[in-house]
Scaffold this active site. Structure first.
Site, short mmCIF file in Angstrom:
data_model
loop_
_atom_site.label_atom_id
_atom_site.label_comp_id
_atom_site.label_asym_id
_atom_site.label_seq_id
_atom_site.Cartn_x
_atom_site.Cartn_y
_atom_site.Cartn_z
CD GLN A 167 31.26 15.49 -39.57
OE1 GLN A 167 31.11 14.29 -39.48
NE2 GLN A 167 30.37 16.34 -39.11
CD GLU A 209 28.65 20.37 -43.68
OE1 GLU A 209 29.58 21.11 -43.26
OE2 GLU A 209 27.85 19.79 -42.93
CE LYS A 341 24.43 20.61 -36.82
NZ LYS A 341 25.08 19.27 -36.81
#
Length: 431
Positions: A167, A209, A341
């Site tokens: 990813q 991103e 997160k």
């Protein structure tokens, strides 16, 4: 006392065009704190629940009016009159009001937006920067540390529409003397990578991103083009810049196999551990996030035994910023780092607890954005306020990513040399 006078929320958009929650906390003094909840694309199954409306006539079912209603109603009623300086009491009150293990009652997006907005209001009331207020909440004393950025300059997996399985391919400018110089190095490599890709006739479009998202023959080829870009920018890979991966393995793990469809290969756990180890032998990869599936604890154990003494092994989907799950990892010697997160756990207090548990156990804590972000820059202050030493907030384009980097530039200037840039020492197994 910094009395809360009013709380209200609004449905706004994140960087992917999906709704999210923005909350305002207004104090009796007139001070206002505003914060937005982020949202993820590749999410761990044990994350706190993000409350969505499910009404397909609005935003394809992704509206957050229920979460907004929770803020404007039940949360407001519970918190008005309370002290914004007592963060833990505010968060505890919201958790009690929610009454579920995964924040399904009010929604983690509702609780988090209010939690962060309250912290911002409290910092303004105290007359201090947000990072200083967070440091007070965390019990942080001594010299601040600026974070080493993990810059996601090449995207695959759930963050891009291409055939690359891993990813995120990230660079870390560990050889820089300051955050400012690290950012410059990263930007120069980003622009060099664009030229490298263009020269090969590859796409220079970017993913969620901000990293490039070309079709490549293999994950190893992705690392090769990054190496070429680093050298083209005038830097030495392994000295000035190191590499990091986010495999997001849960996205391609099925029936006990790690399926790299882009390469036409499939591995069992032992085989995939060897695959990652081979990449680390070939390239200076010093950090791997979610190298194994979130449910494959045996695979994680094997990965830790193979690479844990020399590579930072970060649990994201594995730990989901949850102290209960992190404790199991610490006790069983699974991984050696946690990705942090906010919205995986859903409140500032619980986030600080996870960072504290990790650091006390000798784990590193990497502060992270989500793929669905806003202009909110709270994670920059969190990274400095807890002296976490590392931050992951995307590539060197898209204002939702660059906003965090620019906030860190401001913080570094404010601290006027009082904050050290730790470089390689911030990364587990490298100091």
């Amino acid at each position: 006392m910094a009395e809360i006078k009013d709380i209200h929320a609004l449905e706004v958009l994140d960087s992917r065009g999906n709704p999210t929650v923005q909350a305002d906390v207004v104090l009796a003094s007139g001070v206002r704190g505003t914060a937005c909840a982020p949202s993820g694309a590749s999410t761990g199954s044990r994350e706190a629940l993000e409350l969505r409306d499910g009404d397909t006539s609005r935003y394809l079912g992704k509206g957050v009016l229920k979460a907004v209603e929770a803020v404007n109603g039940r949360i407001r009623d519970a918190l008005v009159g309370k002290d914004a300086l007592d963060q833990r009491a505010l968060d505890a009150a919201m958790l009690e009001l929610d009454g579920t293990d995964n924040k399904a009652g009010l929604g983690a997006n509702a609780i988090l937006a209010v939690s962060l907005a309250a912290a911002k209001a409290a910092a303004i009331e105290k007359g201090v920067p947000l990072y200083a207020h967070i440091a007070d909440l965390y019990g942080q004393s001594g010299q601040f540390r600026m974070p080493v950025p993990m810059m996601n300059i090449l995207n695959g997996g759930e963050h891009a529409d291409n055939n690359v399985d891993i990813q995120e391919f990230m660079i870390q400018p560990v050889g820089a003397p300051s955050f400012r110089e690290a950012l410059r190095m990263g930007a120069e490599i980003f622009h060099a990578l664009k030229k490298v890709l263009a020269a090969r006739g590859l796409s220079t479009s970017v993913g969620d991103e901000g990293g490039f998202a070309p079709n490549l023959a293999s994950n190893a080829e992705a690392l090769a083009v990054i190496q070429q870009a680093v050298e083209k920018a005038g830097y030495v890979l392994g000295k000035d810049v190191t590499l990091a991966l986010d495999c997001a393995s849960s996205e391609f793990y099925q029936d006990g196999q790690y399926n790299l469809s882009g390469e036409g290969k499939s591995y069992d756990a032992a085989g995939f551990v060897d695959y990652l180890a081979a990449l680390c032998d070939q390239y200076p990869i010093v950090s791997i996030e979610d190298g194994m599936d979130e449910s494959d604890w045996a695979g994680w154990k094997a990965l830790t035994e193979k690479l844990g003494d020399k590579v930072q092994l970060v649990g994201d989907d594995l730990f989901v910023t949850n102290t209960r799950i992190l404790k199991r990892g610490i006790d069983e010697h699974i991984g050696n780092s946690i990705l942090i997160k906010f919205n995986q756990i859903g409140s500032l207090s619980e986030t600080l607890d996870a960072i504290k548990m990790a650091q006390d156990a000798g784990f590193t804590a990497v502060i992270s954005h989500r793929s669905g972000e806003t202009e909110d820059t709270t994670i920059a202050d969190l990274a400095v306020g807890t002296s976490a030493g590392q931050i992951k907030t995307g590539s060197l384009c898209r204002s939702d990513r660059v906003a965090k980097y620019n906030r860190l530039l401001v913080i570094e200037q404010e601290l006027e040399g009082q904050a050290v840039y730790p470089g390689l020492a911030a990364i587990k197994g490298q100091g």
